[in-house]
Design an enzyme around this catalytic site. Structure first.
Site, PDB file in Angstrom:
ATOM      1  N   LEU A   1       5.302   6.619  19.861  1.00 23.94           N
ATOM      2  CA  LEU A   1       5.508   6.362  21.332  1.00 23.94           C
ATOM      3  C   LEU A   1       3.919   5.934  21.727  1.00 23.94           C
ATOM      4  CD1 LEU A   1       7.165   6.866  23.781  1.00 23.94           C
ATOM      5  CD2 LEU A   1       6.212   9.001  23.987  1.00 23.94           C
TER       6      LEU A   1
ATOM      7  N   SER B   1       9.105   7.234  10.279  1.00 24.44           N
ATOM      8  CA  SER B   1       8.411   6.909  11.303  1.00 24.44           C
ATOM      9  C   SER B   1       9.032   5.465  12.088  1.00 24.44           C
ATOM     10  CB  SER B   1       7.041   7.008  11.014  1.00 24.44           C
ATOM     11  OG  SER B   1       6.396   6.813  12.454  1.00 24.44           O
TER      12      SER B   1
ATOM     13  N   GLU C   1       0.875  -1.086   0.103  1.00 27.69           N
ATOM     14  CA  GLU C   1      -0.019  -0.057   0.083  1.00 27.69           C
ATOM     15  C   GLU C   1       0.693   1.380   0.068  1.00 27.69           C
ATOM     16  OE1 GLU C   1      -3.136  -1.486   3.131  1.00 27.69           O
ATOM     17  OE2 GLU C   1      -3.270   0.925   2.443  1.00 27.69           O
TER      18      GLU C   1
ATOM     19  N   CYS D   1       1.711  -4.208  16.961  1.00 32.74           N
ATOM     20  CA  CYS D   1       1.056  -3.216  17.614  1.00 32.74           C
ATOM     21  C   CYS D   1      -0.384  -3.569  17.474  1.00 32.74           C
ATOM     22  CB  CYS D   1       1.288  -1.703  16.837  1.00 32.74           C
ATOM     23  SG  CYS D   1       2.957  -1.639  17.006  1.00 32.74           S
TER      24      CYS D   1
ATOM     25  N   GLY E   1       5.017  -1.592   7.623  1.00 35.81           N
ATOM     26  CA  GLY E   1       6.450  -2.099   7.932  1.00 35.81           C
ATOM     27  C   GLY E   1       7.133  -1.187   8.934  1.00 35.81           C
TER      28      GLY E   1
ATOM     29  N   CYS F   1      -2.488   2.739   8.015  1.00 33.90           N
ATOM     30  CA  CYS F   1      -1.875   1.765   6.899  1.00 33.90           C
ATOM     31  C   CYS F   1      -2.366   0.341   7.428  1.00 33.90           C
ATOM     32  CB  CYS F   1      -0.128   1.889   7.600  1.00 33.90           C
ATOM     33  SG  CYS F   1      -0.024   2.118   9.117  1.00 33.90           S
TER      34      CYS F   1
HETATM   35  N1  SAH Z   1       6.411   1.021  12.020  1.00 27.41           N
HETATM   36  C1  SAH Z   1       6.635   2.583  11.796  1.00 27.41           C
HETATM   37  C2  SAH Z   1       6.105   3.159  10.589  1.00 27.41           C
HETATM   38  C3  SAH Z   1       4.593   2.450  10.189  1.00 27.41           C
HETATM   39  S1  SAH Z   1       3.110   3.044  11.018  1.00 27.41           S
HETATM   40  C4  SAH Z   1       6.056   3.110  13.051  1.00 27.41           C
HETATM   41  O1  SAH Z   1       5.760   2.432  14.035  1.00 27.41           O
HETATM   42  O2  SAH Z   1       5.933   4.309  13.515  1.00 27.41           O
HETATM   43  C5  SAH Z   1       2.906   4.828  10.519  1.00 27.41           C
HETATM   44  C6  SAH Z   1       2.066   5.494  12.048  1.00 27.41           C
HETATM   45  O3  SAH Z   1       0.756   5.071  11.827  1.00 27.41           O
HETATM   46  C7  SAH Z   1       2.703   4.931  13.097  1.00 27.41           C
HETATM   47  O4  SAH Z   1       2.826   5.929  14.109  1.00 27.41           O
HETATM   48  C8  SAH Z   1       1.433   3.864  13.672  1.00 27.41           C
HETATM   49  O5  SAH Z   1       1.573   3.832  15.162  1.00 27.41           O
HETATM   50  C9  SAH Z   1       0.224   4.711  12.984  1.00 27.41           C
HETATM   51  N2  SAH Z   1      -0.997   4.037  13.208  1.00 27.41           N
HETATM   52  C10 SAH Z   1      -1.061   2.424  12.834  1.00 27.41           C
HETATM   53  N3  SAH Z   1      -2.254   2.048  12.971  1.00 27.41           N
HETATM   54  C11 SAH Z   1      -3.190   3.365  13.303  1.00 27.41           C
HETATM   55  C12 SAH Z   1      -4.470   3.412  13.716  1.00 27.41           C
HETATM   56  N4  SAH Z   1      -5.226   2.381  13.575  1.00 27.41           N
HETATM   57  N5  SAH Z   1      -4.692   4.649  13.892  1.00 27.41           N
HETATM   58  C13 SAH Z   1      -3.850   5.668  13.962  1.00 27.41           C
HETATM   59  N6  SAH Z   1      -2.552   5.545  13.724  1.00 27.41           N
HETATM   60  C14 SAH Z   1      -2.203   4.369  13.366  1.00 27.41           C
END
Ligand code: SAH
Length: 352
Positions: A214, A190, A89, A113, A158, A332
């Protein structure tokens, strides 16, 4: 296994051209086609015999478009498919001051996560530097009439720092004068917070924007939503962000998803204040985008702004992020999952 041509640096194109016995200027022609994301059938200024040789070992394009969704605000979410059927994507975000593209760096994600759709089906593989670049090349071609692509955000599926070498090579390809010519200052990356890799990024001279996901200011709370919190403490991560700032003098960004009743209390304001003391940073508050597989909820808009005001009162620079394209399958991994799930449903139906 064939390599995508966009994985090659200009010097490698020159070597390839020389090895094929072609004149040097062919490297320039080849490079123009790669950057334009042309298919082999569009390489009309190159000899057929040379194209035939290229076809033996290389792909012209690593992906085809599988689908796209266009948001009312102009954001466009693309779903690409590789020859092996992997889905990737990327999102186009239009801005008057320079359009950006959000790219993915892995197929799936291993970080685990709970709120994130990208990792829901686990990790499949790293994308190569050329496969990361191809997302930007495809979109730059597609959006040529809308001003192309000026900025890159590594915030798709990723974990870029878990695919470190390809991420750094991607920056090199991206900033090449013969390529898209997008310099480091126009790149944001990020990470969920891998301290040794954050410090390495600073040592390797990355001078773009570094964002840390964070999402919770104590280890105890972070472990509840991010598996990676079992491997690194928030203190160690913030220490590495400080090292990054000292080396680059680039203010870092703290991303903080707001989850109602979980990380938006007064105790969270105090914990953030303690943790971020002395770090030159800005906090981006992002109301959670609900996913199909997890029942966490975002706070109301009013609650989000109230939390932001409390951070500002505590002298923490913070804003609530306007989320573009949330009407086009949200955060994402969500479009990909929806596509995979729709296919599973249709396969089940066709089995009957
Ligand atoms: N792995 C990296 C980059 C990918 S995620 C990272 O963790 O930063 C990009 C951003 O989107 C991250 O801040 C992630 O926590 C956030 N994200 C993922 N799922 C989300 C959701 N359901 N709602 C809001 N932000 C989200």
């Amino acid at each position: 296994m064939k390599t995508p041509l966009c994985d090659l640096q200009y010097s490698e194109l020159e070597e390839l051209v020389a090895a094929a016995g072609e004149p040097r200027y062919r490297a320039e022609q080849l490079c123009r086609h790669i950057v334009a994301y042309d298919g082999f059938e569009e390489y009309t200024d190159l000899p057929k015999s040379f194209i035939a040789k290229l076809r033996e070992n290389y792909f012209d394009r690593p992906f085809i478009e599988k689908s796209r969704v266009v948001s009312t605000d102009g954001a466009t979410r693309y779903l690409f498919e590789t020859a092996e059927g992997d889905l990737v994507e990327a999102v186009f975000l239009p801005h008057g001051y320079g359009n950006s593209v959000c790219v993915s760096c892995q197929v799936g994600c291993a970080m685990g996560c709970t709120f994130c759709a990208s990792g829901y089906y686990g990790f499949k593989r790293n994308l190569s530097a050329g496969e990361i670049l191809a997302q930007a090349l495809f979109i730059a071609r597609d959006k040529k009439d809308e001003g192309g692509v000026k900025k890159i955000v590594m915030m798709g599926s990723g974990e870029p720092l878990a695919n470190y070498d390809n991420t750094v090579k991607f920056f090199k390809l991206l900033s090449s004068k013969k390529g898209l010519n997008i310099g480091m200052r126009s790149i944001s990356i990020s990470t969920c917070g891998l301290p040794d890799k954050i410090e390495r990024l600073a040592r390797d001279g990355f001078s773009g924007t570094l964002s840390l996901s964070l999402h919770a200011a104590t280890d105890e709370k972070r472990k509840k939503i991010m598996r990676v919190a079992n491997s690194h403490t928030v203190k160690d991560i913030v220490k590495s962000m400080r090292t990054f700032f000292d080396a680059t003098r680039r203010r870092v960004v703290i991303e903080y998803i707001l989850i109602a009743g979980f990380n938006d209390t007064d105790a969270d304001v105090s914990a953030l204040k303690n943790l971020l003391r002395g770090l030159c940073c800005h906090v981006n508050l992002i109301p959670l985008n609900p996913t199909d597989h997890c029942d966490l909820k975002p706070p109301t808009k009013k609650q989000a702004y109230a939390f932001c005001a409390k951070l500002n009162d505590a002298k923490i620079s913070a804003t609530v992020r306007r989320s573009m394209g949330s009407d086009v399958a949200g955060a994402c991994g969500q479009l990909k999952n929806r596509t995979v799930e729709a296919e599973m449903v249709s396969k089940n139906l066709s089995k009957r």
